[in-house]
Write a protein that holds these residues in place. Structure first.
Motif, PDB file in Angstrom:
ATOM      1  N   SER A  87     -10.019   7.504   7.192  1.00 49.78           N
ATOM      2  CA  SER A  87     -10.679   8.812   7.176  1.00 49.78           C
ATOM      3  C   SER A  87     -10.484   9.575   8.479  1.00 49.78           C
ATOM      4  CB  SER A  87     -12.164   8.619   6.894  1.00 49.78           C
ATOM      5  OG  SER A  87     -12.751   7.793   7.886  1.00 49.78           O
ATOM      6  N   GLY A  88     -10.218   8.868   9.581  1.00 47.63           N
ATOM      7  CA  GLY A  88     -10.043   9.566  10.860  1.00 47.63           C
ATOM      8  C   GLY A  88      -8.579   9.827  11.221  1.00 47.63           C
ATOM      9  N   SER A  89      -7.659   9.581  10.262  1.00 42.28           N
ATOM     10  CA  SER A  89      -6.233   9.757  10.576  1.00 42.28           C
ATOM     11  C   SER A  89      -5.886  11.234  10.772  1.00 42.28           C
ATOM     12  CB  SER A  89      -5.361   9.177   9.444  1.00 42.28           C
ATOM     13  OG  SER A  89      -5.673   7.826   9.250  1.00 42.28           O
ATOM     14  N   PRO A  90      -5.050  11.523  11.760  1.00 42.31           N
ATOM     15  CA  PRO A  90      -4.713  12.925  12.032  1.00 42.31           C
ATOM     16  C   PRO A  90      -3.863  13.528  10.921  1.00 42.31           C
ATOM     17  CG  PRO A  90      -3.362  11.477  13.385  1.00 42.31           C
ATOM     18  CD  PRO A  90      -4.355  10.599  12.662  1.00 42.31           C
ATOM     19  N   ILE A 114       0.853  -1.191   0.000  1.00 38.60           N
ATOM     20  CA  ILE A 114       0.000   0.000   0.000  1.00 38.60           C
ATOM     21  C   ILE A 114       0.889   1.241   0.000  1.00 38.60           C
ATOM     22  CG2 ILE A 114      -1.830   1.227   1.255  1.00 38.60           C
ATOM     23  CD1 ILE A 114      -2.756  -1.483   0.332  1.00 38.60           C
ATOM     24  N   PHE A 115       2.063   1.122   0.671  1.00 41.53           N
ATOM     25  CA  PHE A 115       2.945   2.282   0.784  1.00 41.53           C
ATOM     26  C   PHE A 115       3.973   2.337  -0.327  1.00 41.53           C
ATOM     27  CE2 PHE A 115       1.341   1.252   4.941  1.00 41.53           C
ATOM     28  CZ  PHE A 115       0.831   2.468   5.340  1.00 41.53           C
ATOM     29  N   ASP A 116       4.364   1.142  -0.842  1.00 42.64           N
ATOM     30  CA  ASP A 116       5.406   1.112  -1.861  1.00 42.64           C
ATOM     31  C   ASP A 116       5.022   1.903  -3.094  1.00 42.64           C
ATOM     32  OD1 ASP A 116       6.963  -0.333  -0.254  1.00 42.64           O
ATOM     33  OD2 ASP A 116       6.583  -2.271  -1.199  1.00 42.64           O
ATOM     34  N   VAL A 123      -3.882   9.114  -3.697  1.00 43.88           N
ATOM     35  CA  VAL A 123      -5.268   9.291  -4.116  1.00 43.88           C
ATOM     36  C   VAL A 123      -6.105   9.837  -2.967  1.00 43.88           C
ATOM     37  CG1 VAL A 123      -7.345   8.082  -4.916  1.00 43.88           C
ATOM     38  CG2 VAL A 123      -5.106   7.501  -5.875  1.00 43.88           C
ATOM     39  N   PHE A 124      -5.804   9.386  -1.734  1.00 41.42           N
ATOM     40  CA  PHE A 124      -6.583   9.839  -0.582  1.00 41.42           C
ATOM     41  C   PHE A 124      -5.881  10.977   0.166  1.00 41.42           C
ATOM     42  CE2 PHE A 124      -7.547   5.212  -1.043  1.00 41.42           C
ATOM     43  CZ  PHE A 124      -8.746   5.411  -1.715  1.00 41.42           C
ATOM     44  N   HIS A 125      -4.848  11.537  -0.462  1.00 43.80           N
ATOM     45  CA  HIS A 125      -4.126  12.673   0.128  1.00 43.80           C
ATOM     46  C   HIS A 125      -3.615  12.367   1.529  1.00 43.80           C
ATOM     47  CE1 HIS A 125      -5.666  14.806  -3.297  1.00 43.80           C
ATOM     48  NE2 HIS A 125      -6.882  14.465  -2.957  1.00 43.80           N
ATOM     49  N   LEU A 126      -2.998  11.187   1.690  1.00 40.75           N
ATOM     50  CA  LEU A 126      -2.493  10.777   3.000  1.00 40.75           C
ATOM     51  C   LEU A 126      -0.982  10.686   2.989  1.00 40.75           C
ATOM     52  CD1 LEU A 126      -5.181   8.077   3.647  1.00 40.75           C
ATOM     53  CD2 LEU A 126      -4.725   9.991   5.182  1.00 40.75           C
ATOM     54  N   GLN A 127      -0.384  11.022   4.136  1.00 42.36           N
ATOM     55  CA  GLN A 127       1.055  10.860   4.308  1.00 42.36           C
ATOM     56  C   GLN A 127       1.336   9.470   4.865  1.00 42.36           C
ATOM     57  OE1 GLN A 127       3.254  13.593   3.773  1.00 42.36           O
ATOM     58  NE2 GLN A 127       1.411  14.472   2.864  1.00 42.36           N
ATOM     59  N   ASP A 128       2.590   9.042   4.713  1.00 47.67           N
ATOM     60  CA  ASP A 128       3.026   7.782   5.314  1.00 47.67           C
ATOM     61  C   ASP A 128       3.479   8.068   6.750  1.00 47.67           C
ATOM     62  OD1 ASP A 128       4.151   5.424   6.062  1.00 47.67           O
ATOM     63  OD2 ASP A 128       5.545   5.272   4.387  1.00 47.67           O
ATOM     64  N   THR A 129       2.553   7.979   7.703  1.00 44.06           N
ATOM     65  CA  THR A 129       2.852   8.256   9.115  1.00 44.06           C
ATOM     66  C   THR A 129       2.634   6.976   9.934  1.00 44.06           C
ATOM     67  OG1 THR A 129       0.576   8.797   9.669  1.00 44.06           O
ATOM     68  CG2 THR A 129       1.947  10.605   8.844  1.00 44.06           C
ATOM     69  N   PRO A 130       3.170   6.925  11.171  1.00 40.62           N
ATOM     70  CA  PRO A 130       2.904   5.758  12.023  1.00 40.62           C
ATOM     71  C   PRO A 130       1.405   5.512  12.210  1.00 40.62           C
ATOM     72  CG  PRO A 130       4.698   7.027  12.963  1.00 40.62           C
ATOM     73  CD  PRO A 130       4.166   7.842  11.801  1.00 40.62           C
ATOM     74  N   ALA A 131       0.612   6.585  12.344  1.00 40.08           N
ATOM     75  CA  ALA A 131      -0.837   6.411  12.540  1.00 40.08           C
ATOM     76  C   ALA A 131      -1.466   5.757  11.313  1.00 40.08           C
ATOM     77  CB  ALA A 131      -1.492   7.764  12.822  1.00 40.08           C
ATOM     78  N   ARG A 163       0.123   3.892   9.056  1.00 31.75           N
ATOM     79  CA  ARG A 163       0.609   2.506   9.011  1.00 31.75           C
ATOM     80  C   ARG A 163      -0.193   1.598   9.936  1.00 31.75           C
ATOM     81  NH1 ARG A 163       5.189   0.510   5.878  1.00 31.75           N
ATOM     82  NH2 ARG A 163       5.763   2.359   4.737  1.00 31.75           N
ATOM     83  N   LEU A 164      -0.480   2.122  11.144  1.00 31.70           N
ATOM     84  CA  LEU A 164      -1.245   1.353  12.128  1.00 31.70           C
ATOM     85  C   LEU A 164      -2.619   0.987  11.565  1.00 31.70           C
ATOM     86  CD1 LEU A 164      -0.826   0.533  15.170  1.00 31.70           C
ATOM     87  CD2 LEU A 164      -1.967   2.663  15.784  1.00 31.70           C
ATOM     88  N   MET A 165      -3.268   1.945  10.921  1.00 28.23           N
ATOM     89  CA  MET A 165      -4.617   1.697  10.416  1.00 28.23           C
ATOM     90  C   MET A 165      -4.606   0.840   9.150  1.00 28.23           C
ATOM     91  SD  MET A 165      -6.497   2.903  12.742  1.00 28.23           S
ATOM     92  CE  MET A 165      -8.189   2.921  12.104  1.00 28.23           C
ATOM     93  N   VAL A 166      -3.568   0.976   8.328  1.00 29.89           N
ATOM     94  CA  VAL A 166      -3.492   0.111   7.135  1.00 29.89           C
ATOM     95  C   VAL A 166      -3.279  -1.346   7.573  1.00 29.89           C
ATOM     96  CG1 VAL A 166      -2.119  -0.474   5.093  1.00 29.89           C
ATOM     97  CG2 VAL A 166      -2.750   1.898   5.520  1.00 29.89           C
ATOM     98  N   ARG A 167      -2.455  -1.521   8.607  1.00 30.99           N
ATOM     99  CA  ARG A 167      -2.268  -2.850   9.172  1.00 30.99           C
ATOM    100  C   ARG A 167      -3.601  -3.378   9.706  1.00 30.99           C
ATOM    101  NH1 ARG A 167       1.458  -6.463  12.297  1.00 30.99           N
ATOM    102  NH2 ARG A 167      -0.177  -7.357  13.571  1.00 30.99           N
ATOM    103  N   GLY A 168      -4.354  -2.499  10.363  1.00 31.12           N
ATOM    104  CA  GLY A 168      -5.671  -2.877  10.869  1.00 31.12           C
ATOM    105  C   GLY A 168      -6.616  -3.264   9.738  1.00 31.12           C
ATOM    106  N   TRP A 169      -6.549  -2.508   8.650  1.00 30.98           N
ATOM    107  CA  TRP A 169      -7.386  -2.835   7.484  1.00 30.98           C
ATOM    108  C   TRP A 169      -7.048  -4.234   6.967  1.00 30.98           C
ATOM    109  CZ3 TRP A 169      -5.639  -3.649   2.377  1.00 30.98           C
ATOM    110  CH2 TRP A 169      -6.662  -3.828   1.434  1.00 30.98           C
ATOM    111  N   SER A 170      -5.767  -4.604   6.986  1.00 33.45           N
ATOM    112  CA  SER A 170      -5.420  -5.940   6.488  1.00 33.45           C
ATOM    113  C   SER A 170      -5.939  -7.021   7.443  1.00 33.45           C
ATOM    114  CB  SER A 170      -3.919  -6.063   6.204  1.00 33.45           C
ATOM    115  OG  SER A 170      -3.198  -6.326   7.373  1.00 33.45           O
TER     116      SER A 170
END
Lengths: 203, 203
Positions: free
Chosen positions: A200-203, A136-138, A148-156, A158-165
């Motif tokens: 959507s709730g990521s800071p 997802i990050f590569d 596409v979702f205007h998101l940075q690669d942050t620990p928060a 990463r935590l939620m992408v891991r949760g999504w998996s």
């Protein structure tokens, strides 16, 4: 592949690889605990002694089969290089659902092996999951899903992408066990939409 | 509670309950595998024989401790009756994060026990998880979370809410192990926002 006598003549490495493929195939209908060296020897039509020669002991054999299954999973779900990020994600998810459907017992036992106290299996599972999640990050920085979702690669994030998996794993296993009338198309749409949804709730 | 001699005098049921509470407390810093009847006897200052009298055998003891831990989890995360659905959800999540932080080793071992082949532990875990997930639906029809997001109670929605609970479990366990600078407030906001997020693609 076979000689006229029906015997297969190949290098030890190819033979070992072929036996691992058989091992993974047998996992489609039985758990890792139920996959003994005896079962594999019987299915392959060779002696237990020869199998021990290839795999050492039961632990090494199980580790090799799980490693092979994890590599297969990573390979078949490899994202295609062309298309919109969301389409590429949808195609990976499609392949993932195929994989779990075809290899249900083995896949559940991979997940369970990872959750159990077996540290080797846990490491293989965590590595495989890291590869699947890191994808997802590569692709970030090249019109990837994050962009596409205007998101940075942050620990928060990463935590939620891991949760999504973890969500995708749970939902696909539940759906394969009992789809309760939910179509495959709806399943894939929901899983793909859930990725931006959980972010959507990521800071 | 204690008599002048330091001995505790109570009914067998109360005594058993007290021993279970001690068992759950011991799980905060060790896994279920590491929690033997011997450990509990030592910590409680009573004989192994008396413990076997209360719990039968190690399997029964582990089942009782896990059942008690699951009941505790359900109790401490019980939603309050007042407030907006989203606030009630946030407060349950807050209590859940507290619970996992305080009982990390035991909680992970509950999850692992469930994932392992132990059918008893698996059933207890699945029941606890069903209670936690069903809460999302139980408040439907009375300004519940589903109403707020204009969602029906369908198999597809149930599948994704179950997936959200797998996400929450994975994210909270990861965060307690290593928060990587993500604040507790951000964690809770992300988890609460993820519920409508994962449902956004429901048909």
């Amino acid at each position: 592949m076979s000689s006229p006598s029906g015997r297969v003549r190949m290098s030890p490495d190819s033979r070992r690889e072929q036996l691992l493929e058989l091992g993974v195939r047998l996992l489609s209908s039985r758990s890792l605990d139920e996959l003994s060296i005896e079962t594999l020897a019987e299915e392959a039509g060779i002696s237990r002694g020869l199998l021990y020669h290839y795999f050492g002991n039961k632990q090494d054999f199980h580790r090799a089969v799980v490693r092979k299954a994890a590599d297969d999973l990573i390979r078949v779900t490899a994202p295609v290089q062309e298309g919109e990020p969301i389409d590429r994600l949808a195609r990976s998810l499609d392949a993932y659902v195929d994989y779990v459907s075809t290899n249900y017992a083995g896949y559940v036992s991979l997940v369970r092996g990872a959750a159990s106290g077996n540290e080797d299996l846990q490491r293989i599972y965590e590595e495989a999951r890291a590869v699947l999640t890191d994808r997802i990050f590569d692709v970030a920085g090249q019109d990837g899903v994050l962009d596409v979702f205007h998101l940075q690669d942050t620990p928060a994030v990463r935590l939620m992408v891991r949760g999504w998996s973890a969500l995708a794993e749970d939902v696909v296993i539940s759906w394969v066990r009992d789809d309760r009338g939910v179509s495959r198309a709806d399943l894939l749409t929901m899983l793909a939409a859930a990725l931006p949804g959980v972010l959507s709730g990521s800071p």
